[in-house]
Enzyme design. Structure first.
Site, PDB file in Angstrom:
ATOM      1  N   MET A   1       0.809  -1.196   0.000  1.00 49.56           N
ATOM      2  CA  MET A   1       0.000   0.000   0.000  1.00 49.56           C
ATOM      3  C   MET A   1       0.840   1.242   0.000  1.00 49.56           C
ATOM      4  SD  MET A   1      -2.168   1.281   3.213  1.00 49.56           S
ATOM      5  CE  MET A   1      -0.708   0.767   4.080  1.00 49.56           C
ATOM      6  N   HIS A 284       4.490  -6.049   5.477  1.00 50.73           N
ATOM      7  CA  HIS A 284       5.015  -4.778   5.992  1.00 50.73           C
ATOM      8  C   HIS A 284       5.670  -4.951   7.360  1.00 50.73           C
ATOM      9  CE1 HIS A 284       3.406  -2.120   2.845  1.00 50.73           C
ATOM     10  NE2 HIS A 284       2.364  -2.918   2.824  1.00 50.73           N
ATOM     11  N   ASP A 337      -2.653  -5.368   4.594  1.00 48.82           N
ATOM     12  CA  ASP A 337      -2.660  -5.013   3.178  1.00 48.82           C
ATOM     13  C   ASP A 337      -1.438  -5.575   2.458  1.00 48.82           C
ATOM     14  OD1 ASP A 337      -0.696  -2.166   2.936  1.00 48.82           O
ATOM     15  OD2 ASP A 337      -1.196  -3.050   4.845  1.00 48.82           O
ATOM     16  N   GLU A 338      -1.530  -5.621   1.157  1.00 51.98           N
ATOM     17  CA  GLU A 338      -0.424  -5.956   0.248  1.00 51.98           C
ATOM     18  C   GLU A 338       0.382  -7.164   0.718  1.00 51.98           C
ATOM     19  OE1 GLU A 338       0.615  -1.695  -1.819  1.00 51.98           O
ATOM     20  OE2 GLU A 338       1.630  -2.118   0.074  1.00 51.98           O
ATOM     21  N   VAL A 339      -0.310  -8.240   0.996  1.00 51.71           N
ATOM     22  CA  VAL A 339       0.362  -9.449   1.473  1.00 51.71           C
ATOM     23  C   VAL A 339       0.680 -10.348   0.282  1.00 51.71           C
ATOM     24  CG1 VAL A 339       0.191 -11.470   2.956  1.00 51.71           C
ATOM     25  CG2 VAL A 339      -0.797  -9.284   3.698  1.00 51.71           C
TER      26      VAL A 339
END
Length: 547
Positions: A1, A284, A337-339
């Site tokens: 993200m 992240h 997010d954004e995994v």
């Protein structure tokens, strides 16, 4: 993200210097021709107050305000109110305090007292706390002339900000004046959640800079600081239970102690601002492994966190336990997010674990998110997750989940249709690191777009502008935030009676320029409103009100 979405403005800033300058000058010329004549002439019924109050009326009198203005009423007993009164008194009388000799002159001021009436003794700050207030200014002999009434001390804080914006220093008389009295304002916020995300992982921000940003947030009546403390790049926060996590900081000088975090929370509360911490998992989080490498799937494949190990969740639980003592706000952001699950499928022991448990990588993603949610719920937090979790397994999220939109429009309608709460942060309009998004695009964004039923509208808590920091640090973060964040602040606070439709942009434009100048006067390095790219310098000489 937070990495991909910064690429867009970078490509724009790579344009040739001459081309960029031409566009900037052309845009500024268009703005000056379109709006310049109205810079100090807003709609006759609209005051120079930002964000705009819900209901207001004004007269034609001018009142002088005593620089020794005193605080009266039961609100004077509150430490929060007293501290705020002192802060705002310093702001309002900054110029007149320079002329201390004038106090010896026998001047009959119209306003000598500010009467504050608070109906509740509770000073607990949580989501949905009553921030409404009534503000009355009139020339009444012996009564002081100004009254703020509120149900809570936090409503008083919002009233004091409005009072400060009503006051102007007259350079001719060297006194503070309130114009257009008598004034009657009845005000309350449109949404209970009005946030600003601050990313301190991509670039470390000193405590004093964070406090400056929090202070400026209070001027625009924001009430949530979303502190994105840690991420892939660094882990600057002290966690006593797992002290080696600090090894993930950029350097030993770029860290936040437990005491620093307490300080930020307390500083924010004194300004009516909640602090929502974020620990973004399972992606992240590569920086965690600098101190505890066992948390990585492998030394060469470090993200997402290893879903197979009890130790991974022990560390996450330890982080939550330690920071729950610091952050009393009921919302806790768990990211999600954004995994990219390639590390799981490409690491032998993780892949075997998936097979044993009859899971796909997406199943493991769901397992991790839901397990983290359960841990947060046990600590009496309501979990907040980025929208990918909802997009992937909407039926599995806990009913107390708050879904945080960012990828684009149309998400909140789907979220509230399922009975979940939503926070609006569409990156196309409310990501401040997208420096090519002008103020009016920010201003015209609507968190309730596509949501028509009142019961579903109530599930939209509000929204937040996001200051991702891949390409912003102490040198330019505040210029990137302001004044565009203020455009979103009014959308979240004010009713749409005056802020939507026909000429709303032209009337808002002059008020926003005035507010930007107010920020500058208060020491906030807000950039010009008319810049083609946010945070760039003025294109030439001129008044603050023309830029």
């Amino acid at each position: 993200m937070a990495w991909w979405h910064c690429n867009k403005p970078t490509s724009l800033t790579n344009t040739s210097t001459s081309h960029t300058l031409f566009i900037t000058i052309a845009f500024a010329f268009f703005i000056s021709q379109s709006f310049g004549a109205r810079i100090l002439q807003p709609h006759n019924s609209l005051p120079f107050i930002w964000p705009l109050p819900a209901k207001f009326s004004f007269g034609n009198e001018t009142l002088s305000v005593d620089p020794t203005l005193s605080l009266t009423g039961n609100g004077a007993a509150s430490p929060i109110v007293r501290a705020a009164f002192d802060r705002y008194k310093g702001i309002v009388f900054k110029n007149s305090n320079s002329y201390g000799f004038l106090r010896t002159v026998n001047v009959a001021y119209d306003v000598t007292k500010l009467n504050v009436v608070v109906r509740s003794k509770s000073e607990e700050l949580q989501l949905g706390v009553d921030e409404s207030y009534n503000l009355f200014v009139a020339k009444v002999s012996g009564s002081g002339g100004i009254t703020i009434e509120a149900n809570t001390v936090f409503g008083v804080l919002r009233g004091l900000e409005t009072f400060s914006q009503l006051c102007s220093f007259d350079y001719s008389t060297k006194t503070v004046q309130i114009y257009k009295a008598p004034v009657s304002i009845r005000d309350k916020p449109r949404f209970p959640y009005r946030g600003l995300l601050l990313d301190t992982s991509r670039h470390y921000l000193p405590i004093d800079v964070i406090k400056q940003i929090i202070e400026s947030m209070s001027y625009a009546k924001f009430n949530v600081l979303h502190w994105h403390i840690v991420d892939t790049q660094s882990f600057p926060l002290e966690v006593p239970t797992y002290p080696k996590l600090w090894k993930g900081s950029y350097s030993k000088w770029e860290r936040y102690t437990v005491e620093d975090a307490y300080d930020i929370v307390n500083f924010s509360k004194m300004r009516g601002i909640n602090v929502m911490a974020e620990v973004d998992v399972p992606g992240h989080a590569e920086s965690w492994g600098a101190g505890y490498p066992d948390i990585w799937p492998s030394p060469t494949c470090r993200s997402p966190l290893d879903v197979t190990k009890k130790f991974t969740f022990d560390v996450l639980s330890g982080i939550m336990t330690d920071i729950r003592k610091i952050f009393p706000f009921e919302l806790f952001h768990l990211g999600g997010d954004e995994v990219n699950t390639d590390c799981w499928t490409n690491t032998t022991h993780v892949n075997k674990w998936l097979q044993v448990h009859n899971m796909t990588a997406n199943d493991a993603y769901q397992y991790f998110v839901l397990k983290a949610q359960s841990m947060a719920l046990l600590k009496n937090w309501s979990p907040v997750n980025w929208e990918e979790t909802f997009n992937t397994f909407p039926r599995k999220l806990h009913p107390r989940t708050v879904v945080h939109n960012w990828l684009g429009p149309g998400v909140c309608p789907k979220v509230v249709a399922r009975g979940l709460r939503c926070i609006f942060s569409n990156q196309g309009v409310w990501y401040l690191d997208h420096i090519d998004v002008p103020w009016d695009v920010v201003y015209n964004a609507e968190p309730l777009e596509g949501i028509h039923e009142a019961s579903q509208q109530k599930l939209v808590l509000g929204g937040e502008v996001c200051m991702w920091a891949e390409r912003a640090d102490t040198s330019d973060v505040q210029q990137t935030i302001w004044p565009r964040a203020a455009a979103a602040a009014e959308r979240l606070w004010s009713t749409t009676q005056y802020t939507s439709g026909g000429n709303s942009n032209s009337t808002a434009f002059s008020r926003l320029q005035y507010f930007r100048c107010l920020l500058n006067r208060r020491g906030v390095p807000a950039a010009p409103v008319t810049n083609f790219y946010a945070r760039t310098a003025p294109i030439g000489p001129g008044s603050c009100f023309d830029q």
